[in-house]
Design a protein around this motif. Sequence first.
Motif, mmCIF file in Angstrom:
data_model
loop_
_atom_site.group_PDB
_atom_site.id
_atom_site.type_symbol
_atom_site.label_atom_id
_atom_site.label_comp_id
_atom_site.label_asym_id
_atom_site.label_seq_id
_atom_site.Cartn_x
_atom_site.Cartn_y
_atom_site.Cartn_z
ATOM 1 N N HIS A 1 0.851 -1.162 -0.190
ATOM 2 C CA HIS A 1 -0.109 0.060 -0.127
ATOM 3 C C HIS A 1 1.106 1.395 -0.101
ATOM 4 O O HIS A 1 1.821 1.371 0.802
ATOM 5 N N LEU A 2 0.741 2.133 -0.876
ATOM 6 C CA LEU A 2 1.568 3.258 -0.741
ATOM 7 C C LEU A 2 0.693 4.694 -1.272
ATOM 8 O O LEU A 2 -0.020 4.730 -2.166
ATOM 9 N N SER A 3 0.916 5.581 -0.130
ATOM 10 C CA SER A 3 0.445 7.071 -0.295
ATOM 11 C C SER A 3 -0.860 7.071 -0.655
ATOM 12 O O SER A 3 -1.421 7.755 -1.255
ATOM 13 N N GLU A 4 -1.833 6.089 0.168
ATOM 14 C CA GLU A 4 -3.299 6.133 -0.101
ATOM 15 C C GLU A 4 -3.810 7.271 0.443
ATOM 16 O O GLU A 4 -4.957 7.819 0.108
ATOM 17 N N GLN A 5 -3.113 7.796 1.468
ATOM 18 C CA GLN A 5 -3.715 9.009 2.330
ATOM 19 C C GLN A 5 -2.583 10.147 2.286
ATOM 20 O O GLN A 5 -1.477 9.946 2.473
ATOM 21 N N HIS A 6 -3.107 11.502 2.358
ATOM 22 C CA HIS A 6 -2.302 12.583 2.792
ATOM 23 C C HIS A 6 -1.389 12.243 3.896
ATOM 24 O O HIS A 6 -0.378 12.636 3.978
ATOM 25 N N GLY A 7 -2.087 11.829 4.976
ATOM 26 C CA GLY A 7 -1.475 11.702 6.333
ATOM 27 C C GLY A 7 -0.333 10.645 6.349
ATOM 28 O O GLY A 7 0.488 11.073 7.258
ATOM 29 N N TYR B 1 10.800 10.732 8.788
ATOM 30 C CA TYR B 1 11.848 10.342 8.086
ATOM 31 C C TYR B 1 12.612 11.355 6.981
ATOM 32 O O TYR B 1 13.524 10.914 6.574
ATOM 33 N N GLY B 2 11.792 12.432 6.854
ATOM 34 C CA GLY B 2 12.527 13.444 5.828
ATOM 35 C C GLY B 2 12.310 12.728 4.506
ATOM 36 O O GLY B 2 13.212 13.282 3.636
ATOM 37 N N ALA B 3 11.548 11.946 4.342
ATOM 38 C CA ALA B 3 11.478 11.281 3.034
ATOM 39 C C ALA B 3 9.782 11.000 2.650
ATOM 40 O O ALA B 3 9.167 10.714 3.509
ATOM 41 N N SER B 4 9.419 10.827 1.512
ATOM 42 C CA SER B 4 8.239 10.362 0.823
ATOM 43 C C SER B 4 8.093 8.776 1.174
ATOM 44 O O SER B 4 9.205 8.150 1.234
ATOM 45 N N PRO B 5 7.019 8.122 1.275
ATOM 46 C CA PRO B 5 6.899 6.752 1.381
ATOM 47 C C PRO B 5 7.711 6.029 0.096
ATOM 48 O O PRO B 5 8.275 5.185 0.177
ATOM 49 N N THR B 6 7.534 6.671 -1.097
ATOM 50 C CA THR B 6 8.100 6.190 -2.236
ATOM 51 C C THR B 6 9.776 6.010 -2.091
ATOM 52 O O THR B 6 10.376 5.116 -2.424
ATOM 53 N N GLN B 7 10.242 7.128 -1.646
ATOM 54 C CA GLN B 7 11.598 7.424 -1.321
ATOM 55 C C GLN B 7 12.103 6.254 -0.350
ATOM 56 O O GLN B 7 13.011 5.698 -0.615
ATOM 57 N N THR C 1 4.514 -4.000 -6.916
ATOM 58 C CA THR C 1 3.424 -3.243 -7.255
ATOM 59 C C THR C 1 2.912 -2.569 -6.150
ATOM 60 O O THR C 1 2.985 -2.772 -5.005
ATOM 61 N N ALA C 2 2.975 -0.940 -6.533
ATOM 62 C CA ALA C 2 2.378 -0.124 -5.626
ATOM 63 C C ALA C 2 0.871 0.041 -5.876
ATOM 64 O O ALA C 2 0.458 0.383 -6.677
ATOM 65 N N VAL C 3 0.352 -0.274 -4.441
ATOM 66 C CA VAL C 3 -1.329 -0.132 -4.462
ATOM 67 C C VAL C 3 -1.891 1.127 -4.026
ATOM 68 O O VAL C 3 -1.307 1.813 -3.109
ATOM 69 N N HIS C 4 -2.914 1.458 -5.118
ATOM 70 C CA HIS C 4 -3.313 2.991 -4.559
ATOM 71 C C HIS C 4 -2.525 4.004 -5.286
ATOM 72 O O HIS C 4 -2.811 4.752 -6.386
ATOM 73 N N ALA C 5 -1.185 4.343 -4.673
ATOM 74 C CA ALA C 5 -0.446 5.263 -5.474
ATOM 75 C C ALA C 5 -1.216 6.725 -5.641
ATOM 76 O O ALA C 5 -1.074 7.164 -6.727
ATOM 77 N N THR C 6 -1.882 7.161 -4.747
ATOM 78 C CA THR C 6 -2.785 8.276 -4.907
ATOM 79 C C THR C 6 -2.260 9.591 -4.908
ATOM 80 O O THR C 6 -2.429 10.361 -5.654
ATOM 81 N N HIS C 7 -1.384 9.697 -3.948
ATOM 82 C CA HIS C 7 -0.977 11.032 -3.519
ATOM 83 C C HIS C 7 0.546 11.105 -3.699
ATOM 84 O O HIS C 7 1.336 10.858 -2.917
ATOM 85 N N LEU C 8 1.045 11.281 -4.885
ATOM 86 C CA LEU C 8 2.501 11.343 -5.263
ATOM 87 C C LEU C 8 2.804 12.536 -5.745
ATOM 88 O O LEU C 8 2.416 13.458 -6.466
#
Length: 444
Positions: A230-236, A245-251, A264-271
Amino acid sequence: MTAFWCESAWLTGGFARRVRLVTQDGLIKDVLVDADPQPDDVRLPGVTLPGMANAHSHAFHRALRGRVNGGGGNFWSWREQMYAAAEQLNPDTYFALARAVFAEMVQAGITVVGEFHYVHHRPGGHPYGDPNAMGLAVRQAADEAGIRLTLLDTCYLEGGLNGGGHVELHPGQRRFSDGTVEAWAARMSERRGETDRVRLGAAIHSVRAVRREDLPRVVEAAGDLPLHVHLSEQHGENLACQMFYGASPTQLLDEAGALGAHATAVHATHLEDRDIDLLGGTGTGACFCPTTERDLADGIGPARALHDAGSPLSLGSDQHVVIDPFEELRGLEMHERLVTNERDRFSANDLLLAASFNGYRSLGWSDGGHLSKGALADFVTVRTDTVNTAGAAHDQIIYACVASDVSTVVVGGDVVVSDGRHRMGDVGRLLVGAIDRVTGGVPA
């Protein structure tokens, strides 16, 4: 050997009429175009498509459909209701529910499912006598429902993440956790092997549920298995990750070596743009779940941008507010239309690839999701004479049809759905009985 004569079919080379699909030992042995039907052929009037792939499923969430609306809220409040449903599961109730849900999927035209599986232990976190009892229940359910399965065994260690760091497990999450990466990996290694209908995969629940320092160890344990997250499904999630962490989940995932063609990144909504570049540049897939993302008020993800960057797109029904692969593939296009004010952001072929081949590939079945010689004999026929499809051009049927228009579903050369009816019988009755066992038969 069984041959199926299709009035029309969507082949890898494009749309064709009068197609014979000759199957043997679960595979497509030959594809003949502009062919006459033979006396023993199974005739499939309508449009035959490759089998649909549901690349992201939580089978037990189906018990929440039509029960969790009203009172406002968002994803986080919905999650509390999900935990309550999870508490009612045991290997017997989970088997019954998953079997009914998987049967609903097959009847809708889905021939392979990726089960993002994290309900591992007893409530409170104590293991069953067989620590993989819940996973075995899911496997048995898929076998009886006639659907291919990739069991994505999920590592889930932390209760969440905020600006101050990770938090303890919620009582409802304890049964999801093995405690450490090593314990998760040890249990996962004891899973039963693959079969012609079951393949194995791994999952990181999210960067909320697995610490930065643990991510590389999960990746190492997963090896060359399909790896979903699950990746970046929520702004929170993004905000907490940046604050702590000073980084995005993707980083974080990139740093851990989790990205790549196997992932596979699921959702990948807020990138952010740099996240899209990382996912696309590594060939990491992106699984969108449009009906869930709008039901939970998650948002609309950058599907076209990811596609253009190099991420293969796939689709899932996630929490099963709807089980309809055609609704999901149209949602991919329609959400893009809403945010861009432009039509045809994806071609019909793009959408079908997302719903079939790309989903199969993301789940470790690159030999399926396409109608060609040597491929898995998985296909779906849609009627062209229903109130939904009447008048639709055959090569645009996916813009008109819904799950109930599916007449025939073939998995591995076996007819599982005929005349719109699953071989197990009344799927609605199965669902009612299974859901009643989880909810106690009490209306919401």
